[in-house]
Write a protein that holds these residues in place. Structure first.
Motif, PDB file in Angstrom:
ATOM      1  N   TYR A  62       0.839  -1.188   0.000  1.00 25.06           N
ATOM      2  CA  TYR A  62       0.000   0.000   0.000  1.00 25.06           C
ATOM      3  C   TYR A  62       0.882   1.249   0.000  1.00 25.06           C
ATOM      4  N   GLY A  63       0.434   2.277  -0.691  1.00 22.35           N
ATOM      5  CA  GLY A  63       1.143   3.550  -0.622  1.00 22.35           C
ATOM      6  C   GLY A  63       0.912   4.407  -1.840  1.00 22.35           C
TER       7      GLY A  63
ATOM      8  N   VAL B 206      -1.825  14.814  -7.345  1.00 19.67           N
ATOM      9  CA  VAL B 206      -3.068  14.461  -6.667  1.00 19.67           C
ATOM     10  C   VAL B 206      -3.143  12.943  -6.587  1.00 19.67           C
ATOM     11  N   ARG B 207      -4.269  12.395  -6.144  1.00 21.73           N
ATOM     12  CA  ARG B 207      -4.346  10.951  -5.912  1.00 21.73           C
ATOM     13  C   ARG B 207      -5.320  10.290  -6.887  1.00 21.73           C
ATOM     14  N   ASP B 208      -4.824   9.274  -7.562  1.00 24.05           N
ATOM     15  CA  ASP B 208      -5.669   8.368  -8.337  1.00 24.05           C
ATOM     16  C   ASP B 208      -6.002   7.208  -7.418  1.00 24.05           C
ATOM     17  N   VAL B 209      -7.236   7.153  -6.943  1.00 22.20           N
ATOM     18  CA  VAL B 209      -7.642   6.138  -5.976  1.00 22.20           C
ATOM     19  C   VAL B 209      -8.213   4.900  -6.651  1.00 22.20           C
ATOM     20  N   GLY B 210      -8.110   4.846  -7.982  1.00 22.39           N
ATOM     21  CA  GLY B 210      -8.609   3.685  -8.706  1.00 22.39           C
ATOM     22  C   GLY B 210     -10.093   3.722  -8.980  1.00 22.39           C
ATOM     23  N   LEU B 211     -10.715   4.873  -8.799  1.00 15.09           N
ATOM     24  CA  LEU B 211     -12.141   5.037  -9.057  1.00 15.09           C
ATOM     25  C   LEU B 211     -12.300   5.619 -10.450  1.00 15.09           C
ATOM     26  N   ALA B 212     -12.861   4.852 -11.356  1.00 14.98           N
ATOM     27  CA  ALA B 212     -12.900   5.220 -12.767  1.00 14.98           C
ATOM     28  C   ALA B 212     -13.502   6.609 -12.977  1.00 14.98           C
ATOM     29  N   GLY B 213     -12.718   7.492 -13.588  1.00 14.12           N
ATOM     30  CA  GLY B 213     -13.191   8.820 -13.939  1.00 14.12           C
ATOM     31  C   GLY B 213     -13.091   9.858 -12.845  1.00 14.12           C
ATOM     32  N   TRP B 214     -12.519   9.490 -11.699  1.00 13.07           N
ATOM     33  CA  TRP B 214     -12.462  10.410 -10.564  1.00 13.07           C
ATOM     34  C   TRP B 214     -11.031  10.534 -10.034  1.00 13.07           C
TER      35      TRP B 214
ATOM     36  N   VAL C 121       3.956  20.836  -5.762  1.00 14.90           N
ATOM     37  CA  VAL C 121       2.697  20.827  -5.006  1.00 14.90           C
ATOM     38  C   VAL C 121       2.250  19.391  -4.796  1.00 14.90           C
ATOM     39  N   ARG C 122       2.306  18.929  -3.545  1.00 14.76           N
ATOM     40  CA  ARG C 122       1.936  17.552  -3.227  1.00 14.76           C
ATOM     41  C   ARG C 122       0.603  17.554  -2.481  1.00 14.76           C
ATOM     42  N   LEU C 123      -0.430  17.094  -3.156  1.00 13.88           N
ATOM     43  CA  LEU C 123      -1.779  17.101  -2.601  1.00 13.88           C
ATOM     44  C   LEU C 123      -2.431  15.734  -2.774  1.00 13.88           C
ATOM     45  N   ASN C 124      -1.667  14.688  -2.472  1.00 19.22           N
ATOM     46  CA  ASN C 124      -2.158  13.331  -2.739  1.00 19.22           C
ATOM     47  C   ASN C 124      -2.315  12.450  -1.505  1.00 19.22           C
ATOM     48  N   THR C 125      -1.873  12.885  -0.338  1.00 17.32           N
ATOM     49  CA  THR C 125      -1.912  11.993   0.819  1.00 17.32           C
ATOM     50  C   THR C 125      -2.695  12.559   2.004  1.00 17.32           C
TER      51      THR C 125
END
Length: 375
Positions: free
Chosen positions: A37-38, A345-353, A46-50
């Motif tokens: 995980y990580g 930013v964060r790709d959380v694996g939610l299609a299209g989001w 600009v780090r806005l993913n965690t």
């Protein structure tokens, strides 16, 4: 003898053995093919993913934590307080709701708290259920503890109604139910009636993950209000987010004292170092200074939500320090486009989001400018 510095990883020199891979080891079958995980740790402007608190720790708090740590150094030859009693008392004082040290337990982040709960109440032959999309560590914690995982569903708007939650819990009858309020990655807070209804039908433990509770909008009710009279309810919290204490690694739970006794059966001895306990207590003593950034973060969150909706984008309601937004296409492409402009930013694996953390005003400026260029 060490290999030369210029030798590629996985390559053996004449006098060094070949580096093994996971396939060479008798690892558990259910762990094969998985990745740790990580989120990506990239050096970008600009780090806005965690979902960290982007504001640095105030200097007076830095000095107070430094003094607290220095006071512990001479006794590092001794084990720390195994049960972190003083820290738990401070946490109870912070939470209020009539809680005492007997109702609190602390560990290395809320992840370890939830792992201990699964060790005590889950395990082989038992199951845990969570309403997805939700915190992606929950199924991994279930896997690591040998607990079966049952994904349940949320509504199209990422909400969770009483009827839907109750129906799925009744159908699956899990030993542990995870509820997130506010939910990660959607930011959606739960109606306390959902918690109460799930408690009524769940045969086992109900864990409400409130990692982002301090960022909730006015009127949002914490599950702490539901604790009295419900020994199977656990509320987990963290100091990583609102307190800006992510590097300190301190999570905790509030529950019936019997739950605290149960997790003590599975906790590792001396699992919280003396330094961690001292730093966390110093931070709690300066809670007003640390929590002083919450209002600013909430303002940036609401600014992101308002701006994106003005642009015609679909955005999930948020009671957290992040915003989930629809990109109208392949999210990995949009993620890369933002990264190319220096915004992670964060790709959380939610299609299209995609999900973006609400940071400082300047970080929000950078995110909105980068997103505008990609539209």
């Amino acid at each position: 003898m060490t290999a030369p510095d210029n030798l590629p990883v996985g390559t053996a020199s004449a006098d060094a053995p070949v580096r093994a891979s996971l396939d060479d080891l008798p690892i558990r079958d259910d762990l094969r093919g998985l990745r740790p995980y990580g989120a990506p740790q990239l050096d970008v402007p600009v780090r806005l993913n965690t979902n960290e608190n982007s504001h640095p720790v105030p200097e007076p708090v830095v000095e107070a934590i430094g003094k607290a740590l220095a006071a512990e150094l001479r006794d590092l030859n001794r084990y720390p307080d195994r049960d972190a009693v003083a820290l738990r008392a401070d946490l109870a004082g912070y939470l209020g709701h009539g809680l005492t040290v007997e109702h609190l337990w602390a560990a290395n982040g809320s992840n370890e708290i939830q792992q201990q709960l699964l060790q005590a109440f889950g395990g082989p032959g038992r199951t845990a259920l969570g309403f997805t999309p939700a915190y992606s560590m929950h199924p991994l914690l279930a896997l690591g503890t040998g607990t079966g995982w049952q994904p349940a569903r949320r509504g199209a708007d990422f909400g969770l109604t009483v009827d839907d939650a109750v129906a799925q819990v009744r159908e699956q009858r899990p030993d542990v139910v995870f509820l997130c309020s506010p939910n990660n990655p959607t930011g959606t807070a739960l109606d306390p009636e959902v918690v109460a209804a799930v408690l009524d039908v769940a045969p086992g433990m109900v864990v409400v993950d409130e990692a982002y509770a301090e960022f909730a909008r006015p009127g949002t009710v914490s599950a702490l209000a539901v604790l009295p009279g419900h020994p199977r309810l656990v509320v987990t919290r963290t100091m990583s987010k609102a307190f800006g204490f992510a590097g300190g690694r301190l999570g905790y739970l509030a529950a019936d004292p019997a739950v605290v006794a149960a997790v003590q059966l599975v906790r590792l001895p001396y699992h919280l170092s003396a330094l961690t306990q001292a730093a966390a207590r110093a931070a709690l003593a300066h809670r007003d200074a640390l929590l002083g950034t919450v209002a600013s973060i909430k303002a940036q969150r609401d600014r992101i939500v308002t701006t994106l909706r003005e642009w015609g984008m679909r955005v999930a309601d948020s009671d957290a320090n992040f915003v989930l937004f629809e990109v109208g296409g392949e999210q990995s492409v949009a993620w890369q486009a933002l990264l190319d402009r220096g915004v992670l930013v964060r790709d959380v694996g939610l299609a299209g989001w995609l999900r973006v953390t609400a940071g400082t005003a300047s970080e929000t400026d950078a995110f909105l400018a980068a997103l505008a260029e990609t539209r």
